[in-house]
Design an enzyme around this catalytic site. Structure first.
Site, PDB file in Angstrom:
ATOM      1  CB  THR A  14      -3.055  10.353 -22.665  1.00 15.66           C
ATOM      2  OG1 THR A  14      -3.502   9.035 -22.934  1.00 15.66           O
ATOM      3  CG2 THR A  14      -2.151  10.352 -21.445  1.00 15.66           C
ATOM      4  CG  ASP A  15      -3.812  14.163 -26.703  1.00 17.88           C
ATOM      5  OD1 ASP A  15      -2.819  13.395 -26.716  1.00 17.88           O
ATOM      6  OD2 ASP A  15      -3.699  15.392 -26.841  1.00 17.88           O
ATOM      7  CG  MET A  16      -6.362  10.248 -30.684  1.00 25.63           C
ATOM      8  SD  MET A  16      -7.140  10.544 -32.285  1.00 25.63           S
ATOM      9  CE  MET A  16      -6.207   9.423 -33.310  1.00 25.63           C
TER      10      MET A  16
END
Length: 129
Positions: A14-16
């Site tokens: 996942t990203d931020m």
């Protein structure tokens, strides 16, 4: 025939914002294609070592449709769209239940370990047709 490959979204995917980072979908569909090749009875290590040929991706067209999030169970569905002596075109969808979150069309070819184009393995062409 549709090949199905389960994926679990891990934190590292996942990203931020907590959704799957766009490049990781390419990893997901690569794993599914590798599993599909194995299911066709082909050993990619033997192809490389014995025959000096490898599969490479020539083209990918991708559509990001819905976000997938941490800890979700996904499934990559892979189908053969077309197969010639030198080109394999596959449709791949990353599904969350019945929702398609990502879709790609992938063109794969074979090359020698020196990078020269060659025909797809006869065993693959026989098996898929």
């Amino acid at each position: 025939m549709t090949h199905r490959f389960p994926i679990r979204v891990y934190y590292e995917d996942t990203d931020m914002a907590g959704i799957v980072y766009h490049a990781n979908y390419l990893k997901f569909i690569e794993r599914a294609r590798s599993d599909w090749v194995k299911a066709q009875g082909l050993d990619q290590n033997a192809m490389r070592e014995r025959d000096g040929i490898v599969f490479v991706v020539r083209r990918i067209e991708a559509d990001y449709l819905l976000p997938a999030k941490y800890d979700e169970a996904l499934e990559v569905r892979t189908t053969v769209r077309s197969l010639t002596g030198v080109r394999l075109v596959m449709g791949q969808e990353v599904m969350r239940d019945e929702d398609c979150v990502f879709r790609a069309e992938v063109t794969a070819v074979c090359v020698t370990t020196e990078g020269h184009p060659v025909r797809l393995p006869a065993a693959l062409r026989r098996h898929v047709h």
